[in-house]
Design an enzyme around this catalytic site. Structure first.
Site, mmCIF file in Angstrom:
data_model
loop_
_atom_site.group_PDB
_atom_site.id
_atom_site.type_symbol
_atom_site.label_atom_id
_atom_site.label_comp_id
_atom_site.label_asym_id
_atom_site.label_seq_id
_atom_site.Cartn_x
_atom_site.Cartn_y
_atom_site.Cartn_z
ATOM 1 N N ASN A 122 0.946 0.417 5.871
ATOM 2 C CA ASN A 122 1.469 -0.430 4.806
ATOM 3 C C ASN A 122 2.189 -1.594 5.475
ATOM 4 O O ASN A 122 3.083 -1.384 6.290
ATOM 5 C CB ASN A 122 2.432 0.350 3.916
ATOM 6 C CG ASN A 122 3.123 -0.541 2.893
ATOM 7 O OD1 ASN A 122 2.577 -1.554 2.477
ATOM 8 N ND2 ASN A 122 4.332 -0.165 2.497
ATOM 9 N N GLY A 123 1.802 -2.823 5.141
ATOM 10 C CA GLY A 123 2.450 -3.976 5.740
ATOM 11 C C GLY A 123 1.452 -4.948 6.317
ATOM 12 O O GLY A 123 0.259 -4.925 5.988
ATOM 13 N N GLU A 174 0.641 -11.201 -16.771
ATOM 14 C CA GLU A 174 0.431 -10.053 -15.892
ATOM 15 C C GLU A 174 -0.611 -9.087 -16.429
ATOM 16 O O GLU A 174 -1.471 -8.606 -15.682
ATOM 17 C CB GLU A 174 1.752 -9.291 -15.702
ATOM 18 C CG GLU A 174 2.717 -9.909 -14.721
ATOM 19 C CD GLU A 174 3.962 -9.055 -14.590
ATOM 20 O OE1 GLU A 174 4.372 -8.794 -13.444
ATOM 21 O OE2 GLU A 174 4.525 -8.644 -15.615
ATOM 22 N N GLU A 230 10.210 -14.768 -18.907
ATOM 23 C CA GLU A 230 9.807 -13.375 -18.749
ATOM 24 C C GLU A 230 8.691 -13.010 -19.720
ATOM 25 O O GLU A 230 7.749 -12.292 -19.366
ATOM 26 C CB GLU A 230 11.025 -12.457 -18.958
ATOM 27 C CG GLU A 230 10.708 -10.985 -19.083
ATOM 28 C CD GLU A 230 10.103 -10.361 -17.836
ATOM 29 O OE1 GLU A 230 9.705 -9.188 -17.904
ATOM 30 O OE2 GLU A 230 10.005 -11.054 -16.798
ATOM 31 N N CYS A 236 0.834 -1.188 0.000
ATOM 32 C CA CYS A 236 0.000 0.000 0.000
ATOM 33 C C CYS A 236 0.874 1.245 0.000
ATOM 34 O O CYS A 236 2.073 1.194 0.260
ATOM 35 C CB CYS A 236 -0.897 0.008 1.238
ATOM 36 S SG CYS A 236 -1.835 -1.522 1.463
ATOM 37 N N LYS A 288 5.065 -11.590 -18.548
ATOM 38 C CA LYS A 288 4.505 -10.325 -19.023
ATOM 39 C C LYS A 288 3.102 -10.527 -19.580
ATOM 40 O O LYS A 288 2.194 -9.741 -19.321
ATOM 41 C CB LYS A 288 5.403 -9.724 -20.111
ATOM 42 C CG LYS A 288 6.618 -9.019 -19.589
ATOM 43 C CD LYS A 288 6.242 -7.695 -18.921
ATOM 44 C CE LYS A 288 7.368 -7.223 -18.028
ATOM 45 N NZ LYS A 288 7.505 -8.010 -16.788
ATOM 46 N N ARG A 308 1.262 1.425 -6.028
ATOM 47 C CA ARG A 308 1.408 0.527 -4.884
ATOM 48 C C ARG A 308 0.115 -0.202 -4.537
ATOM 49 O O ARG A 308 0.137 -1.129 -3.724
ATOM 50 C CB ARG A 308 1.865 1.320 -3.655
ATOM 51 C CG ARG A 308 3.319 1.751 -3.697
ATOM 52 C CD ARG A 308 3.649 2.614 -2.502
ATOM 53 N NE ARG A 308 5.088 2.790 -2.357
ATOM 54 C CZ ARG A 308 5.874 2.044 -1.593
ATOM 55 N NH1 ARG A 308 5.340 1.059 -0.909
ATOM 56 N NH2 ARG A 308 7.162 2.275 -1.514
ATOM 57 N N TRP A 315 -3.626 -1.992 -1.360
ATOM 58 C CA TRP A 315 -3.577 -3.315 -1.971
ATOM 59 C C TRP A 315 -4.014 -4.286 -0.883
ATOM 60 O O TRP A 315 -3.342 -4.433 0.133
ATOM 61 C CB TRP A 315 -2.168 -3.646 -2.464
ATOM 62 C CG TRP A 315 -2.088 -4.903 -3.266
ATOM 63 C CD1 TRP A 315 -2.342 -5.058 -4.599
ATOM 64 C CD2 TRP A 315 -1.730 -6.208 -2.789
ATOM 65 N NE1 TRP A 315 -2.157 -6.358 -4.989
ATOM 66 C CE2 TRP A 315 -1.780 -7.095 -3.898
ATOM 67 C CE3 TRP A 315 -1.376 -6.724 -1.539
ATOM 68 C CZ2 TRP A 315 -1.487 -8.444 -3.785
ATOM 69 C CZ3 TRP A 315 -1.079 -8.080 -1.436
ATOM 70 C CH2 TRP A 315 -1.144 -8.929 -2.538
ATOM 71 N N LYS A 322 2.935 -2.575 -7.779
ATOM 72 C CA LYS A 322 4.290 -2.384 -8.286
ATOM 73 C C LYS A 322 5.343 -2.782 -7.266
ATOM 74 O O LYS A 322 6.298 -3.478 -7.588
ATOM 75 C CB LYS A 322 4.474 -0.915 -8.686
ATOM 76 C CG LYS A 322 5.838 -0.589 -9.269
ATOM 77 C CD LYS A 322 6.013 -1.233 -10.618
ATOM 78 C CE LYS A 322 7.327 -0.840 -11.260
ATOM 79 N NZ LYS A 322 7.561 -1.586 -12.505
ATOM 80 N N HIS A 358 9.432 -33.291 -23.076
ATOM 81 C CA HIS A 358 9.332 -33.962 -21.781
ATOM 82 C C HIS A 358 8.027 -33.633 -21.069
ATOM 83 O O HIS A 358 7.955 -33.717 -19.838
ATOM 84 C CB HIS A 358 10.525 -33.593 -20.908
ATOM 85 C CG HIS A 358 11.831 -34.075 -21.453
ATOM 86 N ND1 HIS A 358 12.244 -35.385 -21.393
ATOM 87 C CD2 HIS A 358 12.808 -33.397 -22.126
ATOM 88 C CE1 HIS A 358 13.416 -35.506 -21.977
ATOM 89 N NE2 HIS A 358 13.783 -34.320 -22.429
#
Length: 607
Positions: A98-99, A486, A479, A2, A483, A27, A74, A602, A502
């Protein structure tokens, strides 16, 4: 994850709080709220969803006052609802957080036994009620806040505002970042300097365990033991905190386009004046003293480490262990005395990465961090911090920070190879000459934007996508899949090309796009062989290669994208652009929220 802000101002504070929250919305954007004190009276406004909803609320129901706190959330404990939104208020106390408070259940039970009632599902409400209980017991606001902070276990950044106190904020940090801003007869609190940049360029970063008591004219800082301490005031560069789209539709598009510029900044920062040597900050690092490298990160930064593993092992002949930060310290891995530990984080505040760094402190011979924020906790707790020079990155999906991380790690690997005698001066100069061409090659790749746009229109119809690569292209495949997941919400997976047979090849059919990153390098023929196995089973192959590679292997593929020729060593940096542009244009075609994808934030500052 947050974002929090506090202002003791000389003007109406609600617009300042909202503006600061706009700069912190990366955030979290599940909900937002502010609280102010006006003529001694505490009041608040909150709204679910993005910050614009809070702005609408304030238009219809304004909030006066020149002292206030704000929060963009968040969600961790409790769903995104108005009741669960911050600031939380309990009687004369409002708090933003925040936390995660790890012992909130025990505190909650104790408060319930004392007759205090809960109306939300959040751990933060416990903080507000606990502070209220201390006020009710006769403690002053400052003492009540301090007693509350002492009772909390977990990771947090907190800011308290009190009814009847027009000139008081109390702030604290433990495991989450917090900065104090100094103004002319004004004081500010923010999760980072970005939030405070429009109001001040004078910043004091709180150390781990610090608490601060702020008035408009003063700030007193106390460490975890309660002793009053002085922390340095720094002047930040306002250009480094500028947040604007500069004509682009999305921040992600702008940040992709900035990559030639920021990679040039890396070149300028780390290469000598003649361009033939690498210059690290401070005393640098002597790689001859290490026989092992441990690299730790999360998400995209982890894939940067994965790529660097190939570089360090192939060119510097140093064995490298990589791990995701959230698993590393819980394995309690043994650490030999000749170990170099490298931690990579865009924000420099990633909770898991910071915890892993603290586990390695005193065990590894040296700790290096690769970060975008020079004053971050990870940077300050490292023996050597290497800035990636990316500037502010707002889009949740990392783009320019990733290629800057790769660039710095690539230079570090070359420096290691040279200092260990694995490459000579001429070979190093050749590599650095190749690196100086990267910004121009990136510009040429960006000129292919319409090609990526057209390809992505078809990809947007897919429900599953595979990415393949060999060697250092394997981390790029991972990656690329990340992306796409996301920001487009399409299920995607990345695989080493040789692993296809495999198991994953069972997924191949005529509806499955398979994106293959295959520059014409030493492993090209192997990659093409795996690609042919896909095509033999009706798979739709998008081949991303250079001119020579496409001339050899493009027959029968679904689509092709021709990249500029690039040296094998720096190919992963250049080929990061197609991974980003494919994801970006696919997300735009699907109409998803490119810059603020659902459920993501983020800066991940909770474990």
């Amino acid at each position: 994850m947050c974002g929090i802000v506090g202002v003791l101002g000389t003007h109406e504070v609600a617009p300042l709080l909202v503006e600061a929250l706009k700069r912190l919305e990366y955030r979290g954007y599940d909900s937002a709220g502010i609280a102010t004190v006006d003529n001694g009276k505490l009041d608040r406004r909150r709204a679910v969803g993005k910050l614009v909803n809070l702005s609408d609320t304030l238009v219809h129901n304004p909030l006066a006052g020149k002292s206030g706190i704000g929060h963009t959330r968040w969600a961790t404990h409790g769903a995104p609802t108005v009741e669960n939104a911050h600031p939380h208020q309990a009687g004369p106390v409002a708090v933003v957080h925040n936390g995660i408070i790890e012992n909130f259940r025990e505190l909650r039970a104790d408060l319930a036994d004392k007759g205090y009632n809960f109306v939300t599902q959040t751990d933060t409400e416990t903080v507000a009620l606990l502070a209220q209980s201390f006020v009710d017991a006769g403690k002053s606001p400052v003492d009540a806040a301090m007693a509350t902070i002492d009772a909390l276990d977990g990771a947090f950044a907190l800011c308290f505002l009190f009814d009847g106190e027009n000139d008081l904020l109390v702030a604290a940090r433990k495991g989450s970042p917090l900065a104090i801003g100094h103004g002319d007869g004004e004081m500010f609190v923010g999760s980072d300097a970005i939030a405070l940049a429009p109001m001040t360029d004078q910043i004091t970063y709180l150390d781990e365990g610090d608490r601060a008591v702020l008035t408009r004219r003063s700030v007193e800082i106390f460490d975890a033991s309660g002793a009053q301490v002085q922390r340095p005031r720094r002047q930040i560069k306002l250009d480094a905190t500028r947040i604007e789209k500069a004509g682009h539709k999305h921040f992600m598009s702008k940040e992709i386009a900035e990559q030639p510029t920021v990679i040039s900044e890396v070149v300028n920062a780390y290469l000598s004046a003649d361009g033939n040597d690498i210059v690290l900050p401070g005393e640098g690092v002597d790689f001859s003293q290490f026989d092992r490298v441990v690299m730790v990160a999360c998400g995209t930064a982890y894939y940067a480490c994965f790529t660097a593993k190939y570089w360090f092992e192939q060119i510097a002949r140093l064995p490298v262990e990589i791990d995701v930060a959230s698993e590393f310290r819980y394995r309690e891995p043994p650490v030999s005395p000749r170990t170099l530990a490298v931690f990579v984080s865009q924000s420099g505040e990633t909770a898991d990465t910071l915890a892993a760094l603290r586990y390695m402190s005193g065990k590894a011979d040296k700790i290096i961090s690769v970060v975008n924020v020079a004053e971050s906790s990870i940077a300050r707790e490292s023996d050597l911090a290497l800035p990636i020079m990316a500037g502010v990155e707002v889009g949740v999906a990392s783009t320019k920070a990733f290629t800057c991380q790769l660039s710095v790690l690539g230079l570090l690997a070359l420096h290691a190879a040279h200092s260990r005698g694995e490459i000579d001066n001429a070979a190093l100069a050749t590599h650095l000459g190749e690196m100086r061409t990267l910004p121009g090659l990136m510009t040429r790749a960006l000129d292919l934007d319409t090609v990526f746009h057209d390809v992505s229109q078809d990809l947007s119809e897919a429900t599953d996508v595979l990415f393949l690569g060999r060697g250092a292209m394997f981390p790029l495949a991972l990656e690329g899949a990340l992306k796409l997941k996301e920001i487009s919400y399409i299920h995607a997976e990345g695989y080493a090309s040789g692993e296809l047979k495999h198991g994953p090849i069972a997924l191949i059919d005529s509806h499955m796009p398979v994106i293959v990153f295959a520059p014409h390098d030493a492993l090209f023929d192997k990659t093409v062989s795996n690609m042919q196995e896909v095509m033999a089973r009706g798979g739709k192959v998008l081949l991303v290669s250079d001119k020579k590679g496409l001339n050899i292997a493009s027959d029968g593929v679904w689509k092709t994208i021709q990249m500029p020729d690039v040296s094998d060593f720096f190919a992963p940096i250049l080929y990061a652009l197609p991974a980003q542009l494919i994801a970006y244009h696919t997300a735009v075609a699907k109409g998803t929220d490119v810059d603020q994808p659902r459920n993501l934030a983020k800066s991940v500052t909770v474990e």
